[in-house]
Write an enzyme that holds these catalytic residues in place. Sequence first.
Site, PDB file in Angstrom:
ATOM      1  N   TRP A 334      37.479  33.951  -7.841  1.00 17.12           N
ATOM      2  CA  TRP A 334      38.140  33.071  -6.883  1.00 17.12           C
ATOM      3  C   TRP A 334      38.141  31.602  -7.308  1.00 17.12           C
ATOM      4  O   TRP A 334      38.574  30.752  -6.548  1.00 17.12           O
ATOM      5  CB  TRP A 334      37.454  33.192  -5.514  1.00 17.12           C
ATOM      6  CG  TRP A 334      37.376  34.587  -5.014  1.00 17.12           C
ATOM      7  CD1 TRP A 334      38.314  35.262  -4.281  1.00 17.12           C
ATOM      8  CD2 TRP A 334      36.277  35.514  -5.193  1.00 17.12           C
ATOM      9  NE1 TRP A 334      37.883  36.533  -4.008  1.00 17.12           N
ATOM     10  CE2 TRP A 334      36.638  36.723  -4.554  1.00 17.12           C
ATOM     11  CE3 TRP A 334      35.043  35.429  -5.830  1.00 17.12           C
ATOM     12  CZ2 TRP A 334      35.804  37.841  -4.539  1.00 17.12           C
ATOM     13  CZ3 TRP A 334      34.210  36.544  -5.825  1.00 17.12           C
ATOM     14  CH2 TRP A 334      34.585  37.729  -5.185  1.00 17.12           C
ATOM     15  N   ASP A 335      37.638  31.274  -8.488  1.00 13.17           N
ATOM     16  CA  ASP A 335      37.481  29.888  -8.919  1.00 13.17           C
ATOM     17  C   ASP A 335      36.563  29.112  -7.976  1.00 13.17           C
ATOM     18  O   ASP A 335      36.786  27.944  -7.685  1.00 13.17           O
ATOM     19  CB  ASP A 335      38.842  29.185  -9.023  1.00 13.17           C
ATOM     20  CG  ASP A 335      38.766  27.856  -9.762  1.00 13.17           C
ATOM     21  OD1 ASP A 335      37.772  27.627 -10.482  1.00 13.17           O
ATOM     22  OD2 ASP A 335      39.692  27.037  -9.618  1.00 13.17           O
TER      23      ASP A 335
END
Length: 655
Positions: A334-335
Amino acid sequence: MAMVSWRQCLAWVVALLLAGGLARASAEDGGWGHYGGDAGGQRHVEASAITPANVANLKEVWRYSTGALAGKPANVRKRYAFEATPILAEDNLVFCTPFNVVVALDPATGVERWTYDPGIALDQRPANQFVCRGVAYWQDAGAPLDATCGSRIFMGTNDGRLIALDARTGKPCPGFGSDPEKPGEVTAGADRLLVWPGEYQHTSPPVVSHGVVILGSSIGDNARVDAPKGTVRAYDARTGRLRWSFDPVARGAAEKPGSWAPGTAAHTGQANVWAPISVDEKRGLVFLPTSSPSPDFFGGLRAGDDAYADSVVALNVETGAVQWVFQTVHHDVWDYDLPAQPTLATLTRDGKPVDVVVQVTKTGFMFVLERDTGKPFFDVVERPVPQGAVAGEALSPTQPFPVKPPALVPQKLEKGGAWGLVWFDKRACNATLDKVRSDGLFTPPSLEGTLIYPFTGGGANWGGMSFDPARKIAVVNVNNAGHIVTLFPSAEYKGRKEVDESAEIVPQTGAPYGVRRDLFLSPLGLPCTPPPWGSLVAVDLENGTIKWKRPLGTVRDLAPVPLPLEWGVPNFGGPLTTDSGLIFIGAAMDNYLRAFDTETGDELWKARLPAGGQATPMSYVWKGRQFVVIAAGGHARAGTKLGDSVVAYALPERK
């Protein structure tokens, strides 16, 4: 500025004379010897001349122009971000411009004393803008006080160098580095050939402790699986000789935490440290906030939890040996990397002081960890999270959730819960929400599209938090927005990019999927997530509760007409606190520096800045007078007004 500028605005979401000590100041001075105020990143100043009672009398007293933008072409200006925070060192205010020009000013008047330009190339395309958040100061306790380079300024550059300058003159330090043609510098760059100039850079300041300079890096996230490694390197502060290095990717070493499956880490480029680093001088520990492993949105080639990534890692300053690790996200797709400097604080439990590390995150969580062991001060539990990823992915079934404090931002948007300024705006937002996965925090990226909420700009971001040590209050500015992340078969990359060149579509070369990332915006260009879109939050860290929360900023500079609607706006930069009970913060997209009451959150003062204030302010006392200083130069990717000013405020002098 047109309202549609929200698309730009949200797109960027995208001491002590010891061997490694603090900045030396004269007896009358007090204040800011490190990027984060002190070595532990508290962003707090022990000054009380400016108070809640008199802050309304604060006035601008000087302004300095760097000239950084003069003559720069459009392709350079669009990658410009002035995020610097000055430090007080050797009776100078010292900072760097986005192009790594180091500047020293008179603290009382803002008059320039010296500058140094390392001459970085401007034809590169930096992965994370042209950015230099700050510099570090070190005094060599073994050198005479008047010796050349007996005290030094260190800076990492956008083109992968570490620079050492004489703190008094700004001249490069002879003997630092092995190339006589390039005194005062070492190459600290990538260990793999770059796909493009700018894929690898240094954006946050180094730290110096026990005679060692420690430097992280900023690297392009999603271009390829085999991106440059995110190695953290430590250099001898006198000679520039490499002392140790640490790779946040545990490459196949089963004895290390996380037990990577043999060979899987070979398919991971980096889990670098792009955010600022903290140091505990007494313990001889350095605290790293590590990033997500690359590529960001597919982890099928890096099975396991991805040890050391998305973690607070405590290393021995002198050797680089790992002391402890605490991971905030397992197997990140998801960064949700750690974007902010770990903050060192002291709390109380059972009547006894406990030293802790506080880490704010993009998810909106705040993890409070005991400093000696990494054990949670407040409980952290593993909870099941959404599953059902794309073929080839292997998600973690659980993720760590702190019991206290509660999340600082919303983490789920129910179907039908989108926001719109008018009915058709809301309808369009909800129609988009109906088409994508939205199962709450840690919903995996998907082929149909997934709402990543909070978005990859936070929650919290690089501005981090401030800690008031007397009141035990943590203050953090947060964002509330969403991204739609859509995976697609890698073979489709070229065709998709040709159809929409302006969209953020990246190949993740070497992975079976490319990715498209879009801000979750309405037809009017406003966020589909309910306001406030930016908030300032105070947390009582003694009991782990939210003390107060208020919107940060207005839409004055984002709407077609200057309406001062207090919906809160996206914000990048951080707060500072003072002994007198004040919080100062710029950060918001409406170009103001504000002062708030630490106890109540009431706004007490604000001043219009000449450009965007996407930087963390600092404060110091000089000859009995307290100053508050902020870099006001804007952020091109965020869409705020660009400039090149450093502005100082103070109370009127007594006559």
